[in-house]
Every structure is written in structure tokens, then in C-alpha cells.
Write a protein that holds these residues in place. Sequence first.
Motif, PDB file in Angstrom:
ATOM      1  N   GLY A  32      -9.555   5.752 -14.743  1.00  0.00           N
ATOM      2  CA  GLY A  32     -10.379   7.008 -13.849  1.00  0.00           C
ATOM      3  C   GLY A  32      -9.194   7.647 -13.547  1.00  0.00           C
ATOM      4  N   ALA A  33      -9.574   8.302 -12.100  1.00  0.00           N
ATOM      5  CA  ALA A  33      -8.493   9.482 -11.249  1.00  0.00           C
ATOM      6  C   ALA A  33      -6.981   8.884 -10.870  1.00  0.00           C
ATOM      7  N   ALA A  34      -7.175   7.546 -11.328  1.00  0.00           N
ATOM      8  CA  ALA A  34      -5.939   6.638 -10.763  1.00  0.00           C
ATOM      9  C   ALA A  34      -5.382   5.741 -12.036  1.00  0.00           C
ATOM     10  N   LYS A  35      -6.039   6.349 -13.339  1.00  0.00           N
ATOM     11  CA  LYS A  35      -5.561   5.936 -14.707  1.00  0.00           C
ATOM     12  C   LYS A  35      -3.784   5.741 -15.253  1.00  0.00           C
ATOM     13  N   GLY A  36      -3.396   4.598 -14.896  1.00  0.00           N
ATOM     14  CA  GLY A  36      -1.777   4.148 -15.202  1.00  0.00           C
ATOM     15  C   GLY A  36      -1.979   2.463 -14.702  1.00  0.00           C
ATOM     16  N   GLY A  37      -0.874   2.164 -15.089  1.00  0.00           N
ATOM     17  CA  GLY A  37      -0.013   0.276 -14.842  1.00  0.00           C
ATOM     18  C   GLY A  37      -0.541  -0.038 -13.503  1.00  0.00           C
ATOM     19  N   SER A  38      -0.634  -0.905 -13.421  1.00  0.00           N
ATOM     20  CA  SER A  38      -1.109  -1.220 -11.976  1.00  0.00           C
ATOM     21  C   SER A  38      -0.121  -2.798 -11.186  1.00  0.00           C
ATOM     22  N   GLY A  39       0.820  -3.092 -12.695  1.00  0.00           N
ATOM     23  CA  GLY A  39       2.115  -4.177 -12.101  1.00  0.00           C
ATOM     24  C   GLY A  39       1.787  -5.301 -12.250  1.00  0.00           C
ATOM     25  N   ARG A  40       0.481  -6.199 -11.646  1.00  0.00           N
ATOM     26  CA  ARG A  40       0.387  -7.214 -11.895  1.00  0.00           C
ATOM     27  C   ARG A  40       0.139  -7.716 -13.109  1.00  0.00           C
ATOM     28  N   PRO A  41       0.825  -9.240 -12.629  1.00  0.00           N
ATOM     29  CA  PRO A  41       0.968 -10.080 -11.787  1.00  0.00           C
ATOM     30  C   PRO A  41       2.197 -10.679 -11.198  1.00  0.00           C
ATOM     31  N   VAL A  42       3.079  -9.282 -11.288  1.00  0.00           N
ATOM     32  CA  VAL A  42       3.962  -9.827 -10.881  1.00  0.00           C
ATOM     33  C   VAL A  42       3.835 -10.018  -9.724  1.00  0.00           C
ATOM     34  N   GLY A  43       3.764  -9.982  -8.720  1.00  0.00           N
ATOM     35  CA  GLY A  43       3.982 -10.666  -6.987  1.00  0.00           C
ATOM     36  C   GLY A  43       3.404 -11.857  -7.757  1.00  0.00           C
ATOM     37  N   ALA A  60       0.679  -1.296   0.307  1.00  0.00           N
ATOM     38  CA  ALA A  60       0.023  -0.127   0.127  1.00  0.00           C
ATOM     39  C   ALA A  60       0.695   1.096   0.383  1.00  0.00           C
ATOM     40  N   ALA A  61       1.688   0.869   0.768  1.00  0.00           N
ATOM     41  CA  ALA A  61       3.086   2.643   0.521  1.00  0.00           C
ATOM     42  C   ALA A  61       3.489   2.497  -0.636  1.00  0.00           C
ATOM     43  N   SER A  62       4.057   1.621  -0.893  1.00  0.00           N
ATOM     44  CA  SER A  62       4.060   1.510  -2.674  1.00  0.00           C
ATOM     45  C   SER A  62       3.848   2.076  -3.699  1.00  0.00           C
ATOM     46  N   ASP A  63       2.107   1.622  -3.476  1.00  0.00           N
ATOM     47  CA  ASP A  63       0.932   1.959  -4.621  1.00  0.00           C
ATOM     48  C   ASP A  63       0.543   3.644  -4.499  1.00  0.00           C
ATOM     49  N   ALA A  64       0.934   4.122  -3.630  1.00  0.00           N
ATOM     50  CA  ALA A  64       0.553   5.138  -2.122  1.00  0.00           C
ATOM     51  C   ALA A  64       1.819   6.479  -2.972  1.00  0.00           C
TER      52      ALA A  64
END
Length: 498
Positions: A456-467, A120-124
Motif C-alpha cells: 500500500g501507501a507504506a510500500k517498502g521493507g520493514s527491517g524485521r526481524p532485526v530487533g 516509532a520515531a525511527s519508522d516515521a
Amino acid sequence: MNFELKTLRLDGAASVKSGALIVLVSEGFELGEDAVSVLIRRAIDAGDFKAEGGLLQTYGAARVTSARLILAGIGDGSPASVRKAVVAAMAALKGSSVKELVICFAAAPQGAAVHAALQAASDATYVYTATKSKAEPSKLARVQLGVPDAATVRDTFEQTVAILRGVELAREWANRPPNHATPVHLADAARELGKADRFDCEILGPKEVSKLGMGAFMAVAQGSDQELRLIVLRYNGAGKSSAPVALVGKGITFDTGGISLKPAPEMDEMKYDMSGAASVLGVFRALAELKPAINVVGLIPACENMPDGRAVKPGDVVTSMSGQTIEILNTDAEGRLVLCDALTYAQKFKPRAMIDIATLTGACVIALGGVRSGLFSNRDDLADALMQAGMKAQDLCWRMPLDDEYAEGLKTNFADVANVGGRPAGAVTAAKFLQRFVEDTPWAHLDIAGTAWKGGAAKGGSGRPVGLLVQYLLSQAGEPVQAEKKAGDSSKGKKKRA
């Protein structure tokens, strides 16, 4: 982002020097007499804070060194509760000048809760800056994670930090504009990764791909002025006799749909159609730090899908590397065309398992939304392992069917197979198309069309499914290769020509 782990209890947290202190408070936590505990008790007694989902921000609290103190309730301490609390606390700090942050668990957390807090900290704190002239990176440069006993969660912490660096790399490449993320750019990124210890990198261009007979891959690329690249990354973490896991990432660096042109609205988002490729790069970034005892091959067929006068047309028939002929009924179903040749090429490495990752179908978005990636597999044990890895990484997937009857729609009078099977069960028929090219190799397909990108407002890549992928590889490290299918595995793995 720099993350650090330290042993820290509430009586010590009050005296830590940092721009802000976030304290994660769980239900039933026994409060002491230190400054933070006293503040928590008073807030609870006054009804201003509760351990179940509560959030309270103070400034200049008595006997607390950090100017900003945020109390965040994590309820039962589950990963979902921790993630929600950290997201809310980080949002409260948005726009502040904080450069160093301490996140402190009031009570000893489980490893999964540590993973959730860091994630969560990394995402933010991720900020895209690559193509902005005046953009500034996040002011927050360091996050310290405090727990009562650091030794008990150190392995989880180190694994999570490595995974998050891979996630960030995947997000970065998915976010880059298509003129800044061409096949050549992806190849350069892979070469840079290939400099790491135990890594090899090979880049194949149009001539080499033509010699291999990759007619399906070349058909997609022929309408673009950007040359295709077949990227081959290898991580050699085990002995030469140990069969590798092959990861195949769809690398369509921009997808117009070709002659079967997409609608104009939101076509700009088709730059993320190489998120499968980005996830492979992200996995290898994590492997460079974790160095597990396993061999991994990463394959990225990279090209653009453009509507040039040379572009492949609906009705064209091409010959894949496997020798199977394909009637291209829809040029916007191009991802499966580049993947089928890459899956055939992957078999030269005699992998213990092949996993392809692709933003393949809008149908999967309709089926599963942005919560879970679609999982298809011809082996029950492989599917189960990926499901478990997704749960551990908090990067969820959901298994979808592969009944042979779904392949009926891929029949055609003019080739061995058509590249589309109509609208019904579109994600399944796409997977059935790919299954034709894996032969008897244990194989899984991850359709990440709904999970690789946020709108939406968070438009962009999520990095999934690397984890998910890294957790799977870690779970397989050092295990013996099983050459034969286990009794009880799904019979759906048998190849059937439509």
C-alpha cells in the motif's frame, strides 16, 4: 537519525529550544504548575484532550519555547499505546520544516515504552533516497528523548538505538531495486561491515561454491547472468572456545519464479526476497555497536532466480551439499534450495544454534499476515527464547508445528526428497524440508514473508526481524553452551528422512 537521551521533566521541557515538542501524557499523571502542565489541565477540562489516545497540536503556546507543541495521550503507558501515540504525533508534523524534535515522557516510562517511542520515531523519519535523482532525506536530523531520570533507561536507550540502525540498514537493502542490489552488491555491503572491530568477512564465488558441492544453491543461480555469492560474516565477541550462533539469511536478490514463472502483477516486489539476507546485515550492524560477549556467524547465499535457457527445470534432480538428492517440482520454491546448502555449510562452525531467516512462503502470509513472523524449531528452549526476544523487541513471532506427518507430502519416486509438498500447510512443509538438513543441531526457521515488507501507501521493507534477532543474541551473550538437548525438549527435532 541521531537520537539523544536526556533527563527532562515537564517544568524544563517548556524552555527547551527545538522545532517541536511532543509530550507523552499517561493516565493518572500528577500535573504541576509549569506551563505545559497548565496547558494539559486546561485541555482536559475543556474536553479537547484525554490521556487515553488523545492528540492536540498547538502553535506558539504561552511560556513554551518550542513553536510547535503536541500533546499525545499514551493511556496506561504500554508499548503499544506509546507507539500509537508517537506515530500519530509524527504524522501531525509531516511536511513541516522541523529539524530538531524533543519527545518528552511526562511520567517515568518503562524500558519497553522507551523502545516503542524510539522505534516509532525511527519508522516515521526513514526516507528512501538511494535511486532518486532529486530526493531529499528527512529534514528532521535529531530527536531528543526526555525522561524524568535518564540513568534508569540508558541501557535500553543505547540498545534500541543500535538495533534501529540495524533495522534501517535492513530496510535500505530490501528497498533497493534488483539492479542496485545484486549478489555482488550484497557482498560489497558485507565487506564494509567486515571492517569493524572483531569482525571477519569472507566471500565465496561460483568456483568455491562448486568445490563445496552446493548443487542446490548452484541450481537456482544457473539461470542468471549475475554470479552467485556465498557471504560469510563473523563477529568474534567471545573466546574461540565459545560456539557461535549461526544466522542464515535467504539472499534471492530477485525472484521471477524461474521456469515456474510468477504472475506479472507485483513481481517488482520480489526484490525484497533477500530480506532474510538484509536482516543478517542489519544484525551485524547492531553488533558492531553493542559488542556483546557472544560469537555469531552470518551466512548469506545470494543469487537471482531467473528463467534463462540454462535455468533449472521442473523435474530436474540436483544433489545438495549434504549429499541428499532433491527433485525440483517447482522452481519458484527456490529459497529452500539455497538455504539447505547454507545450513549444511553452517555446521562446519559447530554452532550452538542455527537460525535461518527467509521470505519463504506465501502460505505463511495467509496464516499469520503481517503481524507475526512464523517460527519453527526443533528445540523448545530455542523457540521459547526467540518468542521472548520478539516480545521484548516488539517484533513478534508465533510458533508453528513441525509434526513428522507433514513431511509425507515431500516424498517422491525420483529423489530423496521433493522441494514442494503441495498447497496444504505450505509454510510447514517448507520448514520440514529445511529440517532435513540441520541434523541434530538446535535450529529455528523464521518465515518472514508477511512481516518483512509493507504494501500500500507504506510500500517498502520493514527491517524485521532485526530487533528480534538482536534481542535473542543479547539474551544469550555470556551464557554457557549446552551440548545436549534438555530433558523435555520437543522430540520433533529428530531427523526423519521422508
